[in-house]
Design a protein around this motif. Structure first.
Motif, mmCIF file in Angstrom:
data_model
loop_
_atom_site.group_PDB
_atom_site.id
_atom_site.type_symbol
_atom_site.label_atom_id
_atom_site.label_comp_id
_atom_site.label_asym_id
_atom_site.label_seq_id
_atom_site.Cartn_x
_atom_site.Cartn_y
_atom_site.Cartn_z
ATOM 1 N N LEU A 247 -7.266 -25.836 17.226
ATOM 2 C CA LEU A 247 -6.888 -23.324 16.847
ATOM 3 C C LEU A 247 -8.499 -23.181 16.888
ATOM 4 O O LEU A 247 -8.484 -21.747 17.318
ATOM 5 C CB LEU A 247 -6.622 -23.385 15.051
ATOM 6 C CG LEU A 247 -5.873 -23.550 14.612
ATOM 7 C CD1 LEU A 247 -5.241 -23.740 12.733
ATOM 8 C CD2 LEU A 247 -4.745 -22.725 14.940
ATOM 9 N N ARG A 248 -9.615 -23.397 17.211
ATOM 10 C CA ARG A 248 -10.390 -23.405 17.306
ATOM 11 C C ARG A 248 -11.218 -23.691 18.667
ATOM 12 O O ARG A 248 -11.887 -22.797 19.048
ATOM 13 C CB ARG A 248 -11.849 -24.381 16.243
ATOM 14 C CG ARG A 248 -11.620 -24.141 14.927
ATOM 15 C CD ARG A 248 -13.566 -25.172 14.692
ATOM 16 N NE ARG A 248 -13.213 -26.324 14.666
ATOM 17 C CZ ARG A 248 -12.994 -27.544 14.147
ATOM 18 N NH1 ARG A 248 -11.940 -26.915 13.035
ATOM 19 N NH2 ARG A 248 -12.939 -28.339 14.408
ATOM 20 N N PHE B 217 -7.802 -14.451 21.028
ATOM 21 C CA PHE B 217 -6.987 -13.496 20.681
ATOM 22 C C PHE B 217 -8.315 -12.701 20.336
ATOM 23 O O PHE B 217 -9.185 -13.149 20.284
ATOM 24 C CB PHE B 217 -6.653 -14.231 19.200
ATOM 25 C CG PHE B 217 -5.122 -15.236 19.240
ATOM 26 C CD1 PHE B 217 -4.940 -14.933 19.371
ATOM 27 C CD2 PHE B 217 -5.712 -16.373 20.211
ATOM 28 C CE1 PHE B 217 -3.778 -16.189 19.039
ATOM 29 C CE2 PHE B 217 -4.318 -17.356 19.841
ATOM 30 C CZ PHE B 217 -3.262 -16.914 20.097
ATOM 31 N N ASP B 218 -7.887 -11.379 19.900
ATOM 32 C CA ASP B 218 -8.848 -9.969 19.846
ATOM 33 C C ASP B 218 -9.453 -10.546 18.740
ATOM 34 O O ASP B 218 -10.559 -10.029 18.652
ATOM 35 C CB ASP B 218 -8.340 -8.536 20.255
ATOM 36 C CG ASP B 218 -7.769 -8.767 21.807
ATOM 37 O OD1 ASP B 218 -8.600 -9.640 22.672
ATOM 38 O OD2 ASP B 218 -6.754 -8.523 22.092
ATOM 39 N N GLU B 219 -9.214 -10.782 17.735
ATOM 40 C CA GLU B 219 -9.310 -10.779 16.515
ATOM 41 C C GLU B 219 -9.270 -12.008 15.628
ATOM 42 O O GLU B 219 -8.390 -13.009 16.534
ATOM 43 C CB GLU B 219 -8.231 -10.245 15.184
ATOM 44 C CG GLU B 219 -8.698 -8.604 15.825
ATOM 45 C CD GLU B 219 -7.738 -7.880 15.220
ATOM 46 O OE1 GLU B 219 -7.116 -7.974 13.610
ATOM 47 O OE2 GLU B 219 -6.714 -6.558 15.240
ATOM 48 N N PRO B 220 -10.216 -12.686 14.639
ATOM 49 C CA PRO B 220 -9.811 -13.450 14.058
ATOM 50 C C PRO B 220 -8.589 -14.688 13.562
ATOM 51 O O PRO B 220 -7.679 -13.748 12.719
ATOM 52 C CB PRO B 220 -10.471 -13.839 12.732
ATOM 53 C CG PRO B 220 -11.602 -12.377 12.835
ATOM 54 C CD PRO B 220 -10.830 -11.297 13.553
ATOM 55 N N LEU B 221 -8.018 -15.436 13.553
ATOM 56 C CA LEU B 221 -6.939 -16.122 13.824
ATOM 57 C C LEU B 221 -7.171 -16.351 11.637
ATOM 58 O O LEU B 221 -7.979 -16.985 11.553
ATOM 59 C CB LEU B 221 -6.438 -17.640 14.462
ATOM 60 C CG LEU B 221 -6.547 -17.484 15.754
ATOM 61 C CD1 LEU B 221 -6.336 -18.678 16.494
ATOM 62 C CD2 LEU B 221 -4.711 -17.045 16.195
ATOM 63 N N MET C 166 -3.334 -12.985 13.359
ATOM 64 C CA MET C 166 -4.171 -12.596 12.698
ATOM 65 C C MET C 166 -3.930 -11.861 12.116
ATOM 66 O O MET C 166 -5.066 -10.254 11.775
ATOM 67 C CB MET C 166 -4.698 -11.726 14.417
ATOM 68 C CG MET C 166 -4.905 -13.092 15.353
ATOM 69 S SD MET C 166 -5.536 -11.734 16.944
ATOM 70 C CE MET C 166 -3.416 -11.219 17.481
ATOM 71 N N SER C 167 -2.908 -11.199 11.205
ATOM 72 C CA SER C 167 -2.731 -10.659 9.903
ATOM 73 C C SER C 167 -2.573 -10.998 8.506
ATOM 74 O O SER C 167 -2.413 -12.123 8.547
ATOM 75 C CB SER C 167 -1.510 -9.730 10.250
ATOM 76 O OG SER C 167 -1.050 -8.625 9.258
ATOM 77 N N LEU D 54 1.493 -19.231 17.150
ATOM 78 C CA LEU D 54 0.251 -18.656 17.131
ATOM 79 C C LEU D 54 0.873 -16.977 18.015
ATOM 80 O O LEU D 54 0.803 -15.810 17.436
ATOM 81 C CB LEU D 54 -1.059 -18.916 18.008
ATOM 82 C CG LEU D 54 -1.772 -20.005 17.221
ATOM 83 C CD1 LEU D 54 -2.870 -20.736 17.597
ATOM 84 C CD2 LEU D 54 -2.407 -20.070 15.743
ATOM 85 N N ARG D 55 1.605 -17.139 19.079
ATOM 86 C CA ARG D 55 1.870 -15.915 19.885
ATOM 87 C C ARG D 55 3.348 -15.144 19.810
ATOM 88 O O ARG D 55 3.383 -14.713 19.841
ATOM 89 C CB ARG D 55 2.265 -16.408 21.756
ATOM 90 C CG ARG D 55 1.021 -17.443 22.145
ATOM 91 C CD ARG D 55 0.140 -16.083 22.898
ATOM 92 N NE ARG D 55 -1.473 -16.696 23.274
ATOM 93 C CZ ARG D 55 -2.029 -16.075 23.673
ATOM 94 N NH1 ARG D 55 -2.579 -15.216 22.776
ATOM 95 N NH2 ARG D 55 -3.397 -16.313 23.606
#
Length: 172
Positions: free
Chosen positions: A103-104, A110-114, A75-76, A69-70
């Motif tokens: 993931l949940r 994270f600042d925005e939804p994955l 998030m895009s 994820l990192r």
């Protein structure tokens, strides 16, 4: 497939050259196959990804997914998501449930939804031989310097505890 030594899981999100280099640097991963993955319809178009073989005792699935994820734009919903689907590809429903929980659980970091999805790994085809081990064959290439080196720098900074020893030495 149960989570025991030699577990395989697919990871997609960005260029498979980048993804390959990231996961080749991680201890507990014994193999990284670069190529293209398709899932079940409607997500059955080929997308760049890797299949990693890892030991979940040496490298917990949670850490593997967090690194994934990192190290890509998780998030895009950018316009290249067809070619670079943000996904964790699994071989069985039980692993899919576990990945969904992970993931949940990580979402709060994270600042925005994955946008990362859990998908069935329906089929894999490897990249042409000339593109495999892309970073290892030419780390001085402009693409590597621009796109892969920053990801490896992030690993050295935030995940040094799980890097292969030779990757730590290369950073010094």
């Amino acid at each position: 497939m149960t989570l025991e030594a030699g577990v395989k899981i697919g990871l997609g999100g960005g260029c498979h050259w980048c993804t390959e280099a990231v996961f080749q640097a991680i201890a507990g991963i014994s193999n990284v196959d670069q190529g293209f993955i398709r899932s079940d319809p409607p997500e059955d178009a080929w997308s760049e990804a890797v299949v990693v073989t890892f030991d979940p005792v040496a490298l917990p699935l949670e850490v593997l997914i967090e690194i994934h994820l990192r190290t890509h734009s998780s998030m895009s919903r950018h316009k290249m998501r067809g070619k670079y689907r943000s996904a964790v590809y699994v071989y069985d429903a039980g692993t899919g449930v576990k990945v969904g929980r992970i993931l949940r659980g990580l979402q709060h970091e994270f600042d925005e939804p994955l946008v990362t999805s859990v998908m069935t790994l329906a089929q894999f085809k490897p990249s042409d031989e000339q593109f495999r081990n892309y970073y290892a064959k030419g780390p001085e290439r402009p693409f590597c310097k621009t796109y892969i080196d920053p990801k490896l720098a992030l690993l050295r900074k935030q995940y040094s505890a799980v890097l292969k020893p030779e990757r730590l030495e290369a950073a010094e």
